[in-house]
Motif scaffolding. Sequence first.
Motif, PDB file in Angstrom:
ATOM      1  N   LYS A  10       0.839  -1.202   0.000  1.00 20.63           N
ATOM      2  CA  LYS A  10       0.000   0.000   0.000  1.00 20.63           C
ATOM      3  C   LYS A  10       0.875   1.252   0.000  1.00 20.63           C
ATOM      4  O   LYS A  10       0.622   2.200  -0.748  1.00 20.63           O
ATOM      5  CB  LYS A  10      -0.926   0.002   1.206  1.00 20.63           C
ATOM      6  N   GLN A  11       1.920   1.285   0.815  1.00 18.84           N
ATOM      7  CA  GLN A  11       2.835   2.424   0.853  1.00 18.84           C
ATOM      8  C   GLN A  11       3.544   2.608  -0.484  1.00 18.84           C
ATOM      9  O   GLN A  11       3.717   3.732  -0.953  1.00 18.84           O
ATOM     10  CB  GLN A  11       3.873   2.246   1.973  1.00 18.84           C
ATOM     11  N   PHE A  12       3.941   1.497  -1.092  1.00 17.00           N
ATOM     12  CA  PHE A  12       4.611   1.538  -2.394  1.00 17.00           C
ATOM     13  C   PHE A  12       3.689   2.149  -3.450  1.00 17.00           C
ATOM     14  O   PHE A  12       4.092   3.036  -4.205  1.00 17.00           O
ATOM     15  CB  PHE A  12       5.059   0.133  -2.794  1.00 17.00           C
ATOM     16  N   VAL A  13       2.445   1.687  -3.475  1.00 14.16           N
ATOM     17  CA  VAL A  13       1.461   2.203  -4.435  1.00 14.16           C
ATOM     18  C   VAL A  13       1.210   3.688  -4.181  1.00 14.16           C
ATOM     19  O   VAL A  13       1.127   4.491  -5.119  1.00 14.16           O
ATOM     20  CB  VAL A  13       0.148   1.387  -4.375  1.00 14.16           C
ATOM     21  N   GLU A  14       1.117   4.082  -2.918  1.00 16.94           N
ATOM     22  CA  GLU A  14       0.910   5.491  -2.584  1.00 16.94           C
ATOM     23  C   GLU A  14       2.091   6.344  -3.034  1.00 16.94           C
ATOM     24  O   GLU A  14       1.907   7.465  -3.511  1.00 16.94           O
ATOM     25  CB  GLU A  14       0.671   5.652  -1.075  1.00 16.94           C
ATOM     26  N   GLN A  15       3.308   5.818  -2.887  1.00 15.34           N
ATOM     27  CA  GLN A  15       4.503   6.548  -3.336  1.00 15.34           C
ATOM     28  C   GLN A  15       4.485   6.727  -4.850  1.00 15.34           C
ATOM     29  O   GLN A  15       4.804   7.806  -5.362  1.00 15.34           O
ATOM     30  CB  GLN A  15       5.775   5.817  -2.913  1.00 15.34           C
ATOM     31  N   ILE A  16       4.106   5.679  -5.560  1.00 18.35           N
ATOM     32  CA  ILE A  16       4.026   5.755  -7.028  1.00 18.35           C
ATOM     33  C   ILE A  16       2.963   6.774  -7.435  1.00 18.35           C
ATOM     34  O   ILE A  16       3.189   7.610  -8.311  1.00 18.35           O
ATOM     35  CB  ILE A  16       3.727   4.369  -7.641  1.00 18.35           C
ATOM     36  N   ASP A  17       1.798   6.720  -6.789  1.00 15.62           N
ATOM     37  CA  ASP A  17       0.728   7.686  -7.087  1.00 15.62           C
ATOM     38  C   ASP A  17       1.186   9.119  -6.839  1.00 15.62           C
ATOM     39  O   ASP A  17       0.933  10.006  -7.645  1.00 15.62           O
ATOM     40  CB  ASP A  17      -0.518   7.403  -6.230  1.00 15.62           C
ATOM     41  N   GLN A  18       1.873   9.332  -5.729  1.00  7.43           N
ATOM     42  CA  GLN A  18       2.345  10.668  -5.404  1.00  7.43           C
ATOM     43  C   GLN A  18       3.349  11.144  -6.444  1.00  7.43           C
ATOM     44  O   GLN A  18       3.275  12.283  -6.915  1.00  7.43           O
ATOM     45  CB  GLN A  18       2.984  10.696  -4.016  1.00  7.43           C
ATOM     46  N   LYS A  19       4.266  10.283  -6.842  1.00  8.50           N
ATOM     47  CA  LYS A  19       5.271  10.652  -7.851  1.00  8.50           C
ATOM     48  C   LYS A  19       4.593  10.974  -9.188  1.00  8.50           C
ATOM     49  O   LYS A  19       4.933  11.962  -9.833  1.00  8.50           O
ATOM     50  CB  LYS A  19       6.297   9.534  -8.029  1.00  8.50           C
ATOM     51  N   GLN A  20       3.629  10.152  -9.577  1.00 14.57           N
ATOM     52  CA  GLN A  20       2.912  10.401 -10.829  1.00 14.57           C
ATOM     53  C   GLN A  20       2.140  11.715 -10.772  1.00 14.57           C
ATOM     54  O   GLN A  20       2.116  12.465 -11.745  1.00 14.57           O
ATOM     55  CB  GLN A  20       1.972   9.238 -11.152  1.00 14.57           C
ATOM     56  N   ASN A  21       1.517  11.996  -9.634  1.00 14.45           N
ATOM     57  CA  ASN A  21       0.778  13.256  -9.483  1.00 14.45           C
ATOM     58  C   ASN A  21       1.718  14.448  -9.562  1.00 14.45           C
ATOM     59  O   ASN A  21       1.391  15.469 -10.185  1.00 14.45           O
ATOM     60  CB  ASN A  21      -0.012  13.278  -8.177  1.00 14.45           C
ATOM     61  N   GLU A  22       2.892  14.328  -8.952  1.00  9.75           N
ATOM     62  CA  GLU A  22       3.884  15.407  -9.012  1.00  9.75           C
ATOM     63  C   GLU A  22       4.359  15.620 -10.448  1.00  9.75           C
ATOM     64  O   GLU A  22       4.472  16.757 -10.911  1.00  9.75           O
ATOM     65  CB  GLU A  22       5.073  15.097  -8.103  1.00  9.75           C
ATOM     66  N   GLU A  23       4.635  14.517 -11.152  1.00 12.58           N
ATOM     67  CA  GLU A  23       5.084  14.626 -12.546  1.00 12.58           C
ATOM     68  C   GLU A  23       3.993  15.219 -13.425  1.00 12.58           C
ATOM     69  O   GLU A  23       4.266  16.055 -14.289  1.00 12.58           O
ATOM     70  CB  GLU A  23       5.508  13.259 -13.072  1.00 12.58           C
ATOM     71  N   LEU A  24       2.757  14.821 -13.193  1.00 14.16           N
ATOM     72  CA  LEU A  24       1.635  15.352 -13.967  1.00 14.16           C
ATOM     73  C   LEU A  24       1.497  16.854 -13.731  1.00 14.16           C
ATOM     74  O   LEU A  24       1.273  17.616 -14.669  1.00 14.16           O
ATOM     75  CB  LEU A  24       0.341  14.623 -13.592  1.00 14.16           C
ATOM     76  N   GLN A  25       1.670  17.282 -12.485  1.00 11.42           N
ATOM     77  CA  GLN A  25       1.590  18.710 -12.175  1.00 11.42           C
ATOM     78  C   GLN A  25       2.704  19.478 -12.883  1.00 11.42           C
ATOM     79  O   GLN A  25       2.472  20.568 -13.417  1.00 11.42           O
ATOM     80  CB  GLN A  25       1.649  18.936 -10.658  1.00 11.42           C
ATOM     81  N   VAL A  26       3.896  18.918 -12.911  1.00  9.94           N
ATOM     82  CA  VAL A  26       5.022  19.567 -13.599  1.00  9.94           C
ATOM     83  C   VAL A  26       4.726  19.667 -15.096  1.00  9.94           C
ATOM     84  O   VAL A  26       4.979  20.697 -15.719  1.00  9.94           O
ATOM     85  CB  VAL A  26       6.342  18.803 -13.332  1.00  9.94           C
ATOM     86  N   LEU A  27       4.180  18.599 -15.677  1.00  3.01           N
ATOM     87  CA  LEU A  27       3.819  18.627 -17.105  1.00  3.01           C
ATOM     88  C   LEU A  27       2.754  19.690 -17.378  1.00  3.01           C
ATOM     89  O   LEU A  27       2.856  20.430 -18.354  1.00  3.01           O
ATOM     90  CB  LEU A  27       3.321  17.259 -17.559  1.00  3.01           C
ATOM     91  N   ARG A  28       1.761  19.757 -16.528  1.00  3.18           N
ATOM     92  CA  ARG A  28       0.713  20.776 -16.691  1.00  3.18           C
ATOM     93  C   ARG A  28       1.306  22.180 -16.664  1.00  3.18           C
ATOM     94  O   ARG A  28       0.964  23.026 -17.483  1.00  3.18           O
ATOM     95  CB  ARG A  28      -0.339  20.645 -15.587  1.00  3.18           C
ATOM     96  N   GLU A  29       2.162  22.419 -15.679  1.00  2.00           N
ATOM     97  CA  GLU A  29       2.780  23.746 -15.558  1.00  2.00           C
ATOM     98  C   GLU A  29       3.665  24.050 -16.770  1.00  2.00           C
ATOM     99  O   GLU A  29       3.700  25.185 -17.242  1.00  2.00           O
ATOM    100  CB  GLU A  29       3.582  23.852 -14.257  1.00  2.00           C
ATOM    101  N   GLY A  30       4.371  23.039 -17.261  1.00  2.00           N
ATOM    102  CA  GLY A  30       5.209  23.231 -18.444  1.00  2.00           C
ATOM    103  C   GLY A  30       4.387  23.554 -19.679  1.00  2.00           C
ATOM    104  O   GLY A  30       4.718  24.477 -20.441  1.00  2.00           O
ATOM    105  N   ILE A  31       3.302  22.831 -19.871  1.00  2.00           N
ATOM    106  CA  ILE A  31       2.425  23.090 -21.016  1.00  2.00           C
ATOM    107  C   ILE A  31       1.802  24.475 -20.892  1.00  2.00           C
ATOM    108  O   ILE A  31       1.719  25.224 -21.869  1.00  2.00           O
ATOM    109  CB  ILE A  31       1.353  21.989 -21.144  1.00  2.00           C
ATOM    110  N   LYS A  32       1.387  24.826 -19.686  1.00  2.00           N
ATOM    111  CA  LYS A  32       0.810  26.156 -19.460  1.00  2.00           C
ATOM    112  C   LYS A  32       1.833  27.241 -19.791  1.00  2.00           C
ATOM    113  O   LYS A  32       1.504  28.240 -20.435  1.00  2.00           O
ATOM    114  CB  LYS A  32       0.325  26.284 -18.017  1.00  2.00           C
TER     115      LYS A  32
END
Length: 96
Positions: A10-32
Amino acid sequence: DTIKEKKRRKQFVEQIDQKQNEELQVLREGIKALLHDRIIQKCEYHIQIGKVSAVDIQELEYMNEPYKALGGNGTVKTMLSEVHKLKKQIESEDEE
């Protein structure tokens, strides 16, 4: 499965989700940022030459939609407003 293993997974999955969310936010900001730069650049060009074609207005509005959806600010809105006030260029003038 032991309780420890489930907790670890569960912790591993949460870490992956958090990393993906952070990367997605960076991509959004870059596209913006890219959309902001491109829209402002195109607006400045048309303001400088004092005219704009219907096609260019369409392109600007097309880029502005995702920009707004990503939380774009008022700078672009102000620039677009100025471009809309410009003399409308006849399409055949594009080939000058």
